[in-house]
Design an enzyme around this catalytic site. Structure first.
Site, short mmCIF file in Angstrom:
data_model
loop_
_atom_site.label_atom_id
_atom_site.label_comp_id
_atom_site.label_asym_id
_atom_site.label_seq_id
_atom_site.Cartn_x
_atom_site.Cartn_y
_atom_site.Cartn_z
N SER A 1 -0.34 4.57 4.71
CA SER A 1 -1.13 3.62 3.92
C SER A 1 -2.58 3.62 4.39
O SER A 1 -3.49 3.28 3.64
CB SER A 1 -0.56 2.21 4.08
N ALA B 1 0.86 -1.19 0.00
CA ALA B 1 0.00 0.00 0.00
C ALA B 1 0.90 1.24 0.00
O ALA B 1 0.77 2.14 0.84
CB ALA B 1 -0.96 -0.01 1.19
N HIS C 1 7.01 5.99 1.26
CA HIS C 1 7.84 4.82 0.96
C HIS C 1 8.78 5.15 -0.20
O HIS C 1 9.95 4.75 -0.20
CB HIS C 1 6.98 3.62 0.55
N GLN D 1 9.18 2.65 16.26
CA GLN D 1 9.65 1.47 15.53
C GLN D 1 11.12 1.64 15.14
O GLN D 1 11.95 0.74 15.30
CB GLN D 1 8.79 1.25 14.29
N LEU E 1 1.76 11.25 5.32
CA LEU E 1 1.37 10.16 4.42
C LEU E 1 1.35 8.85 5.21
O LEU E 1 2.21 8.59 6.02
CB LEU E 1 2.36 10.04 3.26
O1 PAF Z 1 6.73 -0.11 9.00
C1 PAF Z 1 6.25 -1.10 8.42
O2 PAF Z 1 5.64 -0.99 7.36
C2 PAF Z 1 6.39 -2.47 9.08
O3 PAF Z 1 6.31 -2.40 10.44
C3 PAF Z 1 7.67 -3.20 8.64
C4 PAF Z 1 8.91 -2.48 9.11
C5 PAF Z 1 7.70 -3.34 7.12
C6 PAF Z 1 7.70 -4.61 9.24
O4 PAF Z 1 6.60 -5.36 8.81
#
Ligand code: PAF
Length: 280
Positions: A186, A32, A37, A153, A184
Site C-alpha cells: 500500500s 489501500a 490483498h 506478522q 506490492l
Molecule cells: O497487515 C495489515 O494490514 C495489518 O497489520 C492488519 C493485519 C490488518 C492489522 O491491522
C-alpha cells in the site's frame, strides 16, 4: 457485497450464515488495497462459503503518528476491488467501535516479536495482536488469510492463535510482485517516479542474493545484500537479517535450519518498504 459498520450488525449477518452451516474466511486489511490483498480474498472465496474483509487503519500499531496520518485511505476503490474478488461482507468499523476504551492488553511473543520489525517499531506487534484478536472475536472465522510479505506478522499471529487457542486456521499467502519484481505494498503509491525506480533495487538484490547464497556463507550473503543496498541510489537500509523461518532468530550457517528467510527493511526516500525472500 454488503458493508457493515458495527460488530453487532456483523455478528447478526454471520450468525445467519453459520445457521446455514456456511464456512467463513476472513482477511483483515488496513485498506489501500492492491492485487496482493486481492490474492488473499480470492483464496478465501475459493476455500470458504462466505468471505469477510475488514478495512480498518488500526491506530495502536503505529508507533509513528505521522505514518498513521499519511496512511492512504481509499475506501471506494477498496470496495471495488473487494467486490471484484467476490467478497461477501466488508467490515468497516470506526476507532470507537474497535476501541470503546483503551486496550491495555500486553501481548508478549518473545523472541518472535523482539527482533526485526519488533526491535525497530516498539509496540507495533502489540497493536497488531490487539486489533487482530478483536477482529477474530468479532468475525469468528474458520480460516484467516495473511500475506507472507509481513512474514514476522504472520509468525506472531500464528503464535497468538496457539496461545489464545482460537479455533482458526491461519493461512499464509505468497508475496505478489509487480512484473519487474517490486513487492506490492500500500505504501508504493507514496513513491515518486524516481523512488519507484530506486525501490526496484530491493527485490533485485534479494533475488541476486539467492544465487549468491548457493556458494557463499550466510555472513558473506548478509554483507553482499547490505553493501548492494547501501550503494544503491536513494535507498537507506534499516536492517537485513537472515533468520530461521520459524523462530525468526538469526542463523550462522545454511545447515542450521530447514526454513531460512532473508528479511529486509529499507527507506526509499521517506517511504519505509519491507520485503523478504526464502533461501530454503
Ligand atoms: O497487515 C495489515 O494490514 C495489518 O497489520 C492488519 C493485519 C490488518 C492489522 O491491522
Amino acid at each position: 457485497m454488503k458493508l457493515v459498520y458495527t460488530i453487532q450488525d456483523l455478528q447478526t449477518e454471520l450468525d445467519k450464515c453459520r445457521q446455514l452451516h456456511q464456512t467463513i474466511g476472513f482477511a483483515p486489511t488496513m485498506g489501500a488495497l492492491h492485487e496482493g490483498h486481492g490474492s488473499l480474498m480470492i483464496k478465501s472465496v475459493n476455500e470458504n462459503n462466505i468471505t469477510v474483509a475488514s478495512v480498518f487503519v488500526n491506530p495502536t500499531q503505529f508507533n509513528d503518528q505521522n505514518d498513521l496520518l499519511k496512511y492512504p485511505r481509499t475506501l471506494e476503490a477498496d470496495c471495488a476491488l473487494l467486490e471484484k474478488c467476490g467478497v461477501d461482507f466488508v467490515f468497516v468499523p470506526d476507532v470507537k467501535e474497535m476501541y470503546p476504551e483503551e486496550d491495555t492488553r500486553q501481548f508478549n511473543y518473545a523472541p518472535l516479536d523482539s527482533v526485526m520489525e519488533g526491535a525497530h517499531r516498539p509496540g507495533h506487534f502489540n497493536g497488531v495482536c490487539q486489533i487482530v484478536s478483536k477482529l477474530f472475536d468479532a468475525v469468528m472465522p474458520d480460516k484467516a488469510y495473511f500475506g507472507e510479505k509481513d512474514y514476522q506478522q504472520l509468525a506472531i499471529i500464528k503464535e497468538m492463535v496457539r496461545d489464545l487457542k482460537y479455533p482458526i486456521e491461519i493461512i499464509g499467502c505468497p508475496i505478489i510482485r509487480e512484473s519487474d519484481g517490486l513487492a506490492l505494498s500500500s505504501r508504493n503509491m507514496r513513491l515518486s517516479d524516481t523512488e519507484r525506480e530506486n525501490a526496484l533495487n530491493i527485490s533485485q538484490t534479494l533475488f541476486k542474493s539467492c544465487t549468491f547464497a548457493a556458494d557463499h556463507s550466510v555472513n558473506e550473503t548478509l554483507e553482499m545484500v547490505k553493501t548492494a543496498i547501501n550503494n544503491a541510489s536513494g535507498l537507506e537500509l534499516e536492517y537485513f537479517e537472515i533468520v530461521d523461518g520459524d523462530t525468526l532468530q538469526p542463523i550462522n550457517s545454511w545447515e542450521e535450519s530447514s526454513t531460512i528467510m532473508g528479511c529486509i527493511t529499507v527507506f526509499c526516500g521517506p517511504v519505509r518498504l519491507i520485503d523478504n525472500i526464502r533461501y530454503k
